[in-house]
Design a protein around this motif. Structure first.
Motif, short mmCIF file in Angstrom:
data_model
loop_
_atom_site.label_atom_id
_atom_site.label_comp_id
_atom_site.label_asym_id
_atom_site.label_seq_id
_atom_site.Cartn_x
_atom_site.Cartn_y
_atom_site.Cartn_z
N TYR A 1 2.38 1.68 -3.50
CA TYR A 1 1.39 2.23 -4.43
C TYR A 1 1.22 3.71 -4.22
O TYR A 1 1.11 4.48 -5.17
CB TYR A 1 0.04 1.54 -4.21
CG TYR A 1 -0.21 0.50 -5.24
CD1 TYR A 1 0.44 -0.72 -5.15
CD2 TYR A 1 -1.02 0.75 -6.34
CE1 TYR A 1 0.26 -1.67 -6.11
CE2 TYR A 1 -1.20 -0.21 -7.30
CZ TYR A 1 -0.55 -1.42 -7.18
OH TYR A 1 -0.72 -2.37 -8.15
N SER A 2 1.19 4.07 -2.96
CA SER A 2 0.94 5.47 -2.63
C SER A 2 2.08 6.37 -3.09
O SER A 2 1.86 7.53 -3.46
CB SER A 2 0.74 5.58 -1.11
OG SER A 2 0.24 6.83 -0.77
N THR A 3 3.30 5.83 -3.11
CA THR A 3 4.43 6.67 -3.50
C THR A 3 4.43 6.97 -4.99
O THR A 3 5.10 7.89 -5.43
CB THR A 3 5.80 6.02 -3.17
OG1 THR A 3 5.93 4.83 -3.94
CG2 THR A 3 5.94 5.70 -1.71
N TYR B 1 1.01 9.23 -14.05
CA TYR B 1 2.30 9.73 -13.57
C TYR B 1 3.40 9.43 -14.60
O TYR B 1 4.23 8.54 -14.40
CB TYR B 1 2.62 9.10 -12.21
CG TYR B 1 1.48 9.29 -11.24
CD1 TYR B 1 1.15 10.58 -10.81
CD2 TYR B 1 0.71 8.23 -10.80
CE1 TYR B 1 0.07 10.78 -9.95
CE2 TYR B 1 -0.37 8.42 -9.95
CZ TYR B 1 -0.68 9.69 -9.53
OH TYR B 1 -1.74 9.90 -8.69
N THR C 1 -0.81 5.44 5.20
CA THR C 1 -1.01 5.91 3.83
C THR C 1 -2.09 5.12 3.12
O THR C 1 -2.32 3.95 3.42
CB THR C 1 0.29 5.81 3.01
OG1 THR C 1 0.65 4.44 2.88
CG2 THR C 1 1.42 6.56 3.68
N TYR C 2 -2.76 5.78 2.19
CA TYR C 2 -3.75 5.09 1.35
C TYR C 2 -3.23 4.95 -0.07
O TYR C 2 -2.38 5.72 -0.51
CB TYR C 2 -5.11 5.79 1.38
CG TYR C 2 -5.14 7.30 1.28
CD1 TYR C 2 -4.90 7.94 0.07
CD2 TYR C 2 -5.46 8.07 2.39
CE1 TYR C 2 -4.98 9.32 -0.03
CE2 TYR C 2 -5.53 9.46 2.30
CZ TYR C 2 -5.29 10.08 1.08
OH TYR C 2 -5.35 11.45 0.99
N ARG D 1 2.38 8.42 -6.67
CA ARG D 1 1.84 9.74 -6.91
C ARG D 1 2.91 10.82 -6.83
O ARG D 1 2.88 11.79 -7.58
CB ARG D 1 0.75 10.03 -5.87
CG ARG D 1 0.06 11.35 -6.07
CD ARG D 1 -1.14 11.41 -5.16
NE ARG D 1 -1.92 12.60 -5.39
CZ ARG D 1 -1.73 13.74 -4.76
NH1 ARG D 1 -0.75 13.84 -3.88
NH2 ARG D 1 -2.50 14.78 -4.99
N VAL E 1 0.85 -1.20 0.00
CA VAL E 1 0.00 0.00 0.00
C VAL E 1 0.88 1.24 0.00
O VAL E 1 0.65 2.20 -0.75
CB VAL E 1 -0.95 0.01 1.23
CG1 VAL E 1 -1.65 1.35 1.37
CG2 VAL E 1 -1.96 -1.11 1.12
N TYR E 2 1.91 1.20 0.81
CA TYR E 2 2.83 2.34 0.85
C TYR E 2 3.46 2.57 -0.52
O TYR E 2 3.51 3.69 -1.03
CB TYR E 2 3.92 2.10 1.92
CG TYR E 2 4.98 3.17 1.90
CD1 TYR E 2 4.74 4.40 2.48
CD2 TYR E 2 6.19 2.96 1.26
CE1 TYR E 2 5.69 5.40 2.43
CE2 TYR E 2 7.15 3.95 1.20
CZ TYR E 2 6.89 5.17 1.79
OH TYR E 2 7.83 6.17 1.72
#
Lengths: 592, 369
Positions: free
Chosen positions: A543-545, B231, B72-73, A547, A540-541
């Motif tokens: 994936y979040s990065t 991105y 975090t999501y 962005r 999850v972390y």
């Protein structure tokens, strides 16, 4: 009345009183999956009868149930992406199985001792690298201006990234161990003496493979195909990362209906449609397989395999051809390992990247490794991921092994209902299960408020199906009379399970544990939806990065985690061996 | 069976709904929030990864004695669904939420109002960021950082700089860029960009508008498109892409990492603005620390540290003086400078979202033919 007839009468009474065969081992799975799959996913399925509402406390209005959403879901868009997905999945499954059979064959029949363990490790370890990283790695490696294209001087690049071939490559890569391990554990059941006997009777290596080895591997191949095909029908990350515009898939459609469009009613309808269609495809495949077997049985007297090769005298130097075949297989194994490790080595190299983000090379440095301890979220997420993976694997192993036994041994009604349930669990898009579980957790209140517990349940639901299929692949072609023999010798059903079935299933259980742990370590959707305070997982972390530009610290930490996990398993194996727990851990994985 | 499931579902949803009503009936007055910042307490934040300066967190922890725990999501929509469903039991004290979802959370009773008295730094925020339609009085949402959408192109390949969305999509026809293009992987960015370029409201519910958008993209864009990629930074930097629709943050990254010939322009005649906000979820157990933290990052020096960390403008105008003079591509960071305010349109969630996503899904399907 003689003593003998008294005993047999008592036995027949006991038989009549005894629960239907396979009921007891199937019960935990039924209970577990009813509670944490059927009820929550069923609730979400009900949403398909309502209408979504953006505002207010309930996301779906069910006051006027209708089937309108199904009409909306069965659009041309759905048809196009479903056909796309089916194509990618079928090709992907066939390729995975074709690539896996020789590898599994090599591991179980040609390699021994250290090399056998090394080969298994080489197949398994890459999959402890987080899913997104190992997939994204192909983008870096094969990019039109990537290191490989530049290194080989290929101007304009390979043209693989962002094409259908890219998506196909990605899915084959990501699902290979799900094919190799079940086939290996099925093949391993095969007594080497049988193949030797075949050869002693003058059969060529090819014929032994075709007539002895392959039939033995059949349950493994069927299991492998299931384990690859079903997740492929739902995976949308691999095609999105590597397939560009050419790989629009149905999983993405369902997920974006739920998330981007927040139309849960439509998303639920699309999900139900998808589940039914995939089940229909599976049923058709099963039917085709059954027909194919009938046909094969009819023509077998002609012995096609023998006809394909002109008979030569017994003087034919079978050994030489066998060695050539073995050499070829070993060469293949080396290529396969290179393929499996190419993206891992890429990530390893790029984790020493001095650039601002992982994919853009800016010189060599160890700064991302040095930065790991400063990143509290990252550090914590690794601990969470490992904890959840270990616990969910444990639960899935217990419930799934029993379920796998039931699948292989139970009478028809139990077997079919359990198989159906496990298939539906496996086929259901993860977003559906996740939303359902979240609703359930909220309703349950403090009892299910612990974040780790929430994740362990969600991961173990999916892993249960994986474990059950792998265990079944091994047990289903065992002689069913083994447990009857145990019973006749006075063993209770539990005793027979513990002393006969379990040792036979052990390699499959270990292989399934490996697959379950990788499934947990790869999971994003359920983890992101269901985690709460302090339970952000590593995927999850990562994936979040995406962005804010993927940084190198997550990759560096992932490399360390992958190697750490591998090391821990090796140490565990060593300790178990030292303590003389029968077979060594690694030997358990392959059965010898 | 179905009837039974409906009953179960309604029951469960009802339970959640009731809990919500119970909470919103007594929506507390912000002036009654506890004010004492408890040393040794934990402030639980829910956000994107790498989106809050680690230096700021350390400094805040040192200053207040409050431990900051960040989770975090993987997507804002997942966080939104979680906040909507959990109704005060999410466990988080402070959440970073995309502006476009604020109205849903407010109407669903999932948020608490801010005590603005405790946020004097709020006055220092730019007009670009405050008073937006998603929360006109900023009762529930305090801007954290934001950006906009535009296009990046390689001037070595494309000689005429695109000035509008229509120019940008016209350039897809250039043989030099064929197959080296990407657009954002999301309906609100892609479908809306047609509306922004053609003077149509991006909240239109007229089916004809969506058909026109579909035809436009099908004719002009799909056959030249490499990927739907939100991105594209790394691909622009490597040269795999030479023309891409991009968010400002990603555009800046591409220009920093890529060839010197890369250029960026903000979408025109209209484009969107997106602002992530600090929101107080219902059930926040550390309201005092949440206020203190938000005020902490509204301080110009700390806000500058935020921008240096994640590359987005915080809206704190005085923070610009605190940033190094040689900050690369600061015109992209401060995307609103010299731009008429009416160029920016807030992304919102209305009934139009369903049509927009359906059109987008259809385009993705068509692109894969």
């Amino acid at each position: 009345m003689s003593a003998v007839s008294a005993v047999s009468a008592a036995r027949s009474v006991r038989a009549r009183l005894r629960a239907p065969r396979g009921l007891v081992p199937s019960l935990p799975a039924f209970a577990w999956l009813c509670a944490f799959f059927l009820v929550p996913a069923g609730m979400v399925a009900v949403f398909s009868l309502g209408e979504s509402a953006y505002f207010g406390t309930s996301p779906v209005d069910l006051s006027a149930p209708s089937l309108d959403r199904y009409g909306e879901a069965a659009s041309e868009t759905f048809r196009i992406v479903f056909v796309n997905t089916l194509q990618i999945a079928v090709v992907g499954t066939v390729l995975c199985v074709l690539l896996a059979v020789p590898m599994a064959y090599l591991i179980t029949t040609r390699l021994t001792g250290f090399w056998k363990y090394a080969a298994i490790a080489a197949v398994v370890i890459p999959y402890w690298m987080p899913f997104l990283l190992r997939t994204y790695s192909w983008r870096i490696l094969l990019g039109d201006h990537g290191p490989l294209a530049e290194g080989l001087g290929v101007t304009g690049g390979f043209g693989i990234v962002d094409t259908l071939s890219g998506a196909q490559l990605g899915v084959v890569y990501n699902y290979l161990p799900l094919a190799v391990l079940p086939i290996a554990v099925a093949l391993d059941r095969l007594d080497p003496a049988l193949r030797q006997a075949g050869r002693d009777l003058g059969a060529s290596s090819w014929r032994v493979f075709w007539q002895v080895t392959l039939p033995a591997a059949r349950p493994g191949i069927v299991g492998a195909a299931l384990l690859v095909f079903i997740p492929l029908m739902g995976d949308y990350v691999t095609p999105a990362v590597l397939g560009g515009v050419q790989a629009s898939v149905v999983g993405s459609l369902v997920s974006s209906s739920f998330l981007e469009s927040q139309d849960w009613a439509l998303g639920a309808a699309a999900a139900v449609l998808l589940i039914l269609l995939v089940l229909a495809v599976l049923a058709a495949a099963a039917l085709a397989l059954a027909l194919g077997r009938l046909v094969l049985r009819a023509v077998r007297p002609l012995d096609l395999a023998a006809r394909l090769r002109p008979r030569t005298g017994t003087a034919r130097p079978a050994r030489v051809s066998g060695d050539a075949w073995g050499l070829l297989l070993r060469g293949y194994g080396v290529l396969m390992v290179l393929f499996l490790w190419a993206p891992i080595l890429t990530i390893l190299v790029y984790s020493f990247n001095d650039g601002r983000t992982l994919p853009v090379w800016g010189g060599a440095s160890t700064r991302w490794y040095a930065a790991i301890p400063d990143n509290a979220v990252l550090m914590q997420s690794i601990g969470v991921s490992l904890r959840v993976a270990a616990l969910s694997t444990l639960v899935a192993i217990v419930v799934g092994t029993l379920a796998g036994t039931a699948l292989a041994r139970a009478g028809r009604p139990i077997r079919w209902s359990l198989l159906g349930l496990l298939l539906v669990v496996f086929v259901t898009p993860e977003i559906v299960t996740s939303i359902g579980l979240l609703l359930m957790y909220v309703a349950a209140g403090p009892a299910l408020s612990d974040g780790t517990l929430r994740l362990v349940i969600a991961h173990a639901v999916i892993s249960t199906a994986i474990v059950a299929f792998v265990v079944q692949a091994r047990l289903s072609s065992l002689d069913p009379r083994l447990s009857d023999a145990a019973a006749d010798l006075g063993a209770t059903p539990a005793g027979a399970f513990r002393r006969v079935i379990l040792p036979l299933a052990a390699p499959a259980v270990l292989a399934a544990a490996v697959l379950a742990s990788t499934a947990s370590l790869d999971d994003v959707v359920a983890s992101s939806m269901l985690g709460n305070v302090g339970t952000t997982t590593l995927p999850v972390y990562i994936y979040s990065t995406l962005r804010n530009g993927m940084r190198g610290d997550a990759a560096a930490a992932s490399v360390l985690m992958m190697l750490g996990t591998a090391l821990a398993v090796v140490v565990l194996a060593w300790v178990m061996q030292r303590r003389g727990q029968g077979k060594s851990f690694a030997a358990g994985l392959v059965g010898r | 069976m179905i009837r039974h499931l409906i009953a179960t579902a309604s029951l469960l949803l009802g339970t959640a709904g009731l809990a919500a009503c119970g909470g919103s009936e007594a929506a507390p007055d912000p002036s009654t929030y506890p004010t004492k910042i408890e040393k040794g307490s934990t402030l639980k934040i829910y956000s994107w990864a790498d989106y809050i300066s680690t230096d700021n967190i350390a400094a805040f922890e040192k200053e207040t004695g409050v431990k900051v725990q960040v989770d975090t999501y993987a997507s804002a929509e997942e966080a939104l669904a979680k906040l909507r469903l959990t109704q005060g039991t999410s466990g988080y004290d402070l959440v970073v939420m995309d502006g476009s979802y604020i109205q849903q959370l407010v109407k669903g009773g999932s948020l608490l109002a801010w005590d603005k008295e405790r946020l004097p730094g709020f006055a220092g925020l730019s007009d670009t960021f405050v008073g937006r339609s998603w929360d006109p009085e900023n009762t529930h949402a305090i801007p954290k950082s934001g950006g906009s959408t535009g296009y990046v192109w390689d001037s070595a390949v494309i000689s005429t700089p695109p000035e509008t969305w229509n120019d940008f999509y016209d350039a897809f026809d250039d043989p030099g860029v064929d197959g080296r293009t990407s657009v954002v992987d999301g309906a609100p960015s892609l479908i809306s960009s047609y509306f922004w370029g053609n003077d149509i409201s991006d909240q239109t519910t007229n089916p004809d508008d969506y058909q026109a958008a579909e035809k436009y993209f099908d004719d002009k864009v799909l056959s030249h498109l490499k990927a739907f990629n939100s991105y594209p930074r790394a691909d622009l930097a490597s040269g795999d892409l030479v023309l891409a629709q991009t968010f400002t943050g990603d555009a800046r990254g591409a220009l920093m990492d890529g060839p010197k010939t890369l250029r960026f322009a903000l979408g025109a005649p209209k484009t969107d603005i997106y602002v992530d906000h600090w929101v107080l979820p219902k059930g926040s157990a550390n309201i005092a620390a949440a206020h203190a933290f938000v005020e902490f990052v509204l301080d110009p020096v700390n806000a500058a540290r935020e921008t240096e960390f994640h590359g987005y403008y915080t809206g704190v105008e005085a923070s610009r003086d605190e940033l190094p003079a040689d900050m690369p591509f600061e015109e992209i960071v401060f995307f609103d400078e010299g731009v008429p305010a009416d160029r920016f349109i807030e992304q919102e969630v209305t009934e139009a979202r369903k049509q927009s996503v359906a059109t987008f899904q259809r385009l993705k399907a068509l692109a894969s033919r």
